[in-house]
Design a protein around this motif. Structure first.
Motif, PDB file in Angstrom:
ATOM      1  N   ALA A  41       4.235   4.116   1.425  1.00  0.00           N
ATOM      2  CA  ALA A  41       4.288   2.983   2.786  1.00  0.00           C
ATOM      3  C   ALA A  41       2.838   2.520   2.886  1.00  0.00           C
ATOM      4  O   ALA A  41       3.243   1.218   2.861  1.00  0.00           O
ATOM      5  CB  ALA A  41       4.599   3.922   4.175  1.00  0.00           C
ATOM      6  N   LEU A  44       3.244  -0.474   0.037  1.00  0.00           N
ATOM      7  CA  LEU A  44       4.026  -1.140   0.353  1.00  0.00           C
ATOM      8  C   LEU A  44       3.516  -2.127   1.381  1.00  0.00           C
ATOM      9  O   LEU A  44       3.377  -3.503   1.305  1.00  0.00           O
ATOM     10  CB  LEU A  44       5.213  -0.733   1.106  1.00  0.00           C
ATOM     11  CG  LEU A  44       6.411  -0.503  -0.049  1.00  0.00           C
ATOM     12  CD1 LEU A  44       7.518  -0.046   0.865  1.00  0.00           C
ATOM     13  CD2 LEU A  44       6.794  -1.736  -0.610  1.00  0.00           C
ATOM     14  N   VAL A  45       2.986  -1.939   2.500  1.00  0.00           N
ATOM     15  CA  VAL A  45       2.022  -2.643   3.341  1.00  0.00           C
ATOM     16  C   VAL A  45       0.860  -3.340   3.086  1.00  0.00           C
ATOM     17  O   VAL A  45       0.939  -4.694   3.214  1.00  0.00           O
ATOM     18  CB  VAL A  45       1.768  -1.633   4.576  1.00  0.00           C
ATOM     19  CG1 VAL A  45       1.008  -2.286   5.734  1.00  0.00           C
ATOM     20  CG2 VAL A  45       2.765  -1.176   5.605  1.00  0.00           C
ATOM     21  N   ALA A  48       2.297  -5.945   0.932  1.00  0.00           N
ATOM     22  CA  ALA A  48       2.835  -6.994   1.670  1.00  0.00           C
ATOM     23  C   ALA A  48       1.671  -8.157   2.087  1.00  0.00           C
ATOM     24  O   ALA A  48       1.798  -9.153   2.275  1.00  0.00           O
ATOM     25  CB  ALA A  48       3.929  -6.488   2.819  1.00  0.00           C
ATOM     26  N   ILE A  49       0.953  -7.496   2.559  1.00  0.00           N
ATOM     27  CA  ILE A  49      -0.346  -8.067   3.299  1.00  0.00           C
ATOM     28  C   ILE A  49      -1.245  -8.836   2.002  1.00  0.00           C
ATOM     29  O   ILE A  49      -1.408  -9.935   2.454  1.00  0.00           O
ATOM     30  CB  ILE A  49      -1.393  -6.926   3.828  1.00  0.00           C
ATOM     31  CG1 ILE A  49      -0.977  -6.471   5.293  1.00  0.00           C
ATOM     32  CG2 ILE A  49      -2.737  -7.802   4.049  1.00  0.00           C
ATOM     33  CD1 ILE A  49      -1.612  -5.140   5.761  1.00  0.00           C
TER      34      ILE A  49
END
Lengths: 737, 198
Positions: A41, A44-45, A48-49
């Motif tokens: 997670a 992924l974050v 994405a950032i």
């Protein structure tokens, strides 16, 4: 590379590396949960950032580019083209790879699953279950047999017999319990086990209901085993029913096979269940990789394009600055490549231009200094200097030229000859001379020009030269030096005439008295002694001598008066009143002429010597009356006017007679001494008039009447403010004369 | 018969993948758990033999999709978190003791049993039905929290308990779905009880 660009590049590279590492870890976590599984997670974050940061960077760059494009900033079009080109070059292969990767991904994952494999696995599981069921049935039957055989033993005897039963049956554990589940006796093949396997309540409940139980137990570390729980038939030995629990382990081989079948089945089923999620996850990671690649490429395209366009933009702005006159522009050299060479050349060019500009500026300063020096000299020069171009335009005129010509410098400066001629017609003689020489062979010339301008009759000594001037004049300019020699010539003339008059008076007057006395004595001594006819002759001759001597005395006195230079006494004079006063004297005398006086109302006062102006008027009126003598109806007209000409104010007095006029031969020299049209007269009357008018800085000339017979004497006296300054000015002018 | 699944570009899948990834950001800030999937019904502690012993009852009501996943071999990890906090008036209550009771629930197709294991205690329990297994999981009896002597006399202590499904322990392909799906984000609210003094 600027500090900002370097920081941006470092930040971008760090972000790129972190995102690359994040994506690698994400991919690794997808393949094996034990590695980076817990960070799935956050990865992924983070990714994405990172993508959002990249999108923001691209957005900011795009916005700046659009703004620059709309403002037509130099280099923006090239940047747009390069960004577009780079983006297409980067996107095209990536999109193709992405497309085929998705294809292979879907095909690859789908190929993992096969209906036949799934069926085989189901069959193998079912086969395993059937095999185990057979064994369980056998264990159940064996357990029932053990229970049957144990019915003959009491609870007290069972502990001594149970080991034998267990070992004979091959069970791993044999336990006798009461109906309530209380342990009665137990035997285990493993001596390390102190407590027998606990009977679960649900099984106990089932058995209490009279239903035997057989099932599989999967014991951690020990593999599968069969648990059978049967009710021991009631006997006479023990009144209460008892329960027998047996545990039969499988062989190691069976355990291994069972575990293998179950593990493969579970794995396959899990994968089948996760197939769509697996695709989703792989597509997600692949899409993230695609976006990361695309955004990184686009951002790199922006960075590279702007970096490539920056020197060109600098060059364009530098060129604009140079075009605007800023030669100090120095551009940062981007590197050692061709662009760097170009920028370095530009810098060298601006340096040289700046150096040349400085030299030109220095030369200009020197020229300006020279010009200022020259202008200073010209300003202080008493001679007038005019510079006329070949286009007949006045290029330069010093202050003295304006003063000499009696015009404002603005009237002549940068004006054509025709314009000057139209504004100042009295300059015609000078302009004609200048133009005549300009049309000639461009040799140095010297000429004397007479002007009748606002300051009266002027005699100018003009010297001209044609000079080649640098700075755009292909043909030579004419430099004219003007000297006003009116006063000089007039002074010389006056001095000469005065000297001659003084000498005449001195040389003639001295012998006149003895001649007269001798003639009177001769007459007195011999008039009575001679015969009457002879005495009459003597009388006539001596009278003639005496009269002529008297006449010569008068002439000598006139000469003396001409030569005399009395002190002029300037005062404010109302010329109208003076005219009235003078003409009043003639009204009392029978002159035989009709005298008319027309005075202009509101005539401004002037500074003049009242007595000398009265003499001028008397001379002119007497001259006019003499000129009109012999006419049947002689007329005399005296007119005063206020005249403004070329910005100067004059008081004009006209004395017009009705005589025969003056011939053109002598009308220009009528005011010279000894020029006269009369039989009698010394020829000094008008000369004295001229002298007095000159002393008043005025003008006098004679002209023939246009409409009637006769001539007209015209006097113009300047209107000077009746102030002390005006008086002083007049005195200075007179002294200069 | 081999499964021939010819690939066709699926923009929807790509979009969902991207949207799912970006949605994780929002989920990080605002959790969206299923409120009624798990609930701590009761919790209480008593002092027994110098120890605070916890008895709690938790109700698990998983969505059917979780049971399907369970039957398809996906192992579910269920955590029960317990904290002991000391009350303070003006500041936040400090945690003086925290416990994590981890359980795994797994289906064994060969035996058809649902196995609950406790890795730390190395206990293993088999159930023929998944709901029975969950019922077993929801029953906590005589769990030793901490020695009563560690608590300061005169201070007030509270116990907090909650249960959740540990989606970080799910298989990696399932995680993106689990992060964005309310069905998988199973977590109860904290339930508070007061610790009784001995």
């Amino acid at each position: 590379m600027t500090r900002g660009e370097r920081s941006m590049l470092i930040a971008g590279t760090v972000l790129f590396l972190f995102m690359l590492a994040s994506l690698l870890a994400l991919g690794s976590a997808m393949q094996n949960s034990t590695r980076f599984g817990d960070l799935y997670a956050p990865l992924l974050v983070f990714t994405a950032i990172g993508l959002l940061i990249l999108i923001t960077l691209i957005g900011v760059n795009l916005r700046n580019l659009v703004v620059q494009f709309r403002k037509r900033t130099p280099g923006s079009r090239m940047t747009v083209r390069m960004v577009t080109l780079f983006s297409i070059l980067a996107l095209t292969p990536v999109m193709i790879v992405y497309y085929f990767s998705l294809d292979f991904l879907h095909r690859g994952i789908d190929n993992w699953f096969d209906v036949r494999v799934e069926q085989a696995l189901n069959d193998s599981l079912e086969l395993s279950q059937l095999s185990l069921e057979l064994r369980m049935k056998e264990v159940l039957r064996q357990s029932q047999q053990i229970a049957q055989e144990l019915t003959v033993f009491t609870n007290a005897a069972v502990p001594f017999e149970i080991d034998g039963f267990r070992s004979r049956s091959g069970a791993a554990e044999l336990t006798i319990l009461s109906r309530q589940g209380t342990f009665i006796a137990s035997s285990s093949g493993d001596t390390a086990i102190l407590m027998p396997a606990r009977l679960e309540e649900r099984i106990l409940f089932q058995v209490q209901q009279g239903n035997n139980y057989v099932g599989l137990d999967s014991v951690a570390g020990a593999g599968l085993s069969i648990r059978a729980v049967v009710v021991m038939p009631e006997s006479g030995v023990e009144a209460e029913a008892r329960i027998v629990q047996t545990l039969f382990p499988f062989s190691e081989r069976v355990n291994v096979l069972a575990e293998s079948v179950e593990a493969i089945f579970v794995r396959y089923r899990e994968l089948a269940y996760l197939r769509e999620q697996l695709k989703f996850s792989f597509v997600l990671v692949l899409t993230l990789v695609l976006l990361f690649t695309v955004f990184s490429a686009v951002w790199a395209a922006f960075f590279s394009a702007q970096r490539l366009a920056a020197p060109i933009r600098d060059l364009a702005e530098g060129t604009r600055a140079v075009a605007a006159g800023d030669y100090e522009t120095q551009l940062p050299v981007p590197g050692n490549d061709e662009l760097g060479f170009l920028v370095a050349s530009f810098n060298e060019m601006t340096r040289r231009i700046a150096r040349a500009r400085d030299e030109v500026r220095s030369s200009q300063f020197e020229a300006e200094a020279q010009r200022a020096y020259l202008e200073s000299i010209l300003r202080r020069l008493s001679s007038g200097v005019l510079v006329i171009t070949s286009e007949r335009r006045v290029l330069t005129a010093n202050i003295s030229s304006g003063q000499i010509l009696g015009v404002e410098l603005e009237v002549v400066l940068d004006k054509s000859v025709d314009e000057i001629r139209s504004h100042c017609p009295f300059l015609d003689p000078l302009l004609n001379v200048m133009e005549a020489h300009a049309l000639g062979n461009h040799e140095d010339w010297r000429d004397q020009v007479t002007l009748f301008g606002t300051s009266g009759r002027q005699i100018l000594n003009c010297s001209g030269a044609f000079l080649e001037l640098p700075g755009g004049h292909d043909t030579p300019v004419q430099v004219i030096v003007i000297d006003d020699i009116t006063a000089l010539i007039q002074g010389q003339k006056n001095a000469a005439w005065s000297e001659m008059a003084r000498r005449l008076a001195h040389e003639i007057k001295n012998p006149l008295t003895p001649i007269q006395l001798a003639a009177e004595r001769l007459r007195h001594k011999y008039l009575r002694a001679l015969a009457p006819d002879q005495s009459e002759t003597l009388d006539r001759l001596t009278n003639t001598i005496i009269q002529q001597v008297e006449t010569m005395k008068d002439m000598v006195n006139t000469f003396s008066e001409y030569a005399r230079v009395p002190a002029i006494r300037l005062e404010e004079v109302d010329l109208n009143a003076l005219l009235q006063e003078v003409l009043d004297l003639y009204s009392t005398v029978d002159t035989g002429a009709n005298i008319a006086l027309r005075l202009a109302p509101g005539l401004p006062p002037t500074l003049a010597d009242r007595g000398r102006i009265r003499q001028v008027l008397n001379n002119l009126i007497a001259n006019a009356l003499d000129a009109s003598s012999g006419q049947a109806h002689p007329r005399l007209e005296v007119v005063s006017n206020h005249v403004t000409e070329a910005g100067r104010e004059f008081i004009e007095i006209r004395v017009r007679d009705s005589g025969t006029g003056i011939s053109g031969d002598i009308i220009g020299t009528i005011f010279e001494p000894y020029v006269t049209t009369k039989q009698k007269g010394t020829g000094l009357g008008l000369a004295i008039v001229r002298k007095i008018v000159d002393e008043h800085n005025g003008m006098v000339w004679m002209e023939n009447n246009r409409d009637t017979n006769g001539a007209c004497a015209v006097i113009r006296l300047p209107v000077i403010a009746a102030s002390r300054d005006g008086v002083n000015e007049m005195k200075q002018m007179r002294d200069a004369v | 018969m081999r499964c021939l699944n010819v690939f066709r570009p699926n923009p929807g899948l790509c979009f969902r993948a991207l949207a799912g990834g970006l949605l994780l950001l929002a989920l990080g800030a605002a959790k969206a758990e299923s409120d009624d999937a798990v609930e701590v019904l009761s919790a209480a502690s008593n002092v027994y033999d110098g120890w605070h012993v916890l008895d709690a009852s938790i109700r698990f009501a998983f969505d059917a999709e979780l049971f399907v996943a369970l039957e398809h071999g996906v192992q579910l990890n269920i955590d029960v978190l317990v904290e002991i906090r000391r009350q303070r008036k003006w500041l936040w209550d400090p945690v003086i003791s925290s416990h994590r009771l981890g359980f795994t629930l797994q289906h064994h197709p060969l035996t058809g049993a649902y196995v609950v294991t406790e890795p730390i205690a190395k206990t293993r329990h088999e159930f023929p039905d998944a709901r029975e297994a969950l019922q077993f999981l929801g029953t906590i009896r005589n769990y030793h929290l901490l020695n009563a002597g560690l608590l300061t006399q005169g201070e007030t202590y509270d116990g907090y308990i909650k249960a959740r499904l540990n989606i970080d322990a799910l298989p990696a392909p399932l995680k993106p779905v689990a992060y964005v799906s309310r069905k998988w984000r199973v977590e109860s609210a904290w339930l508070k009880w007061s610790l009784t003094e001995p």
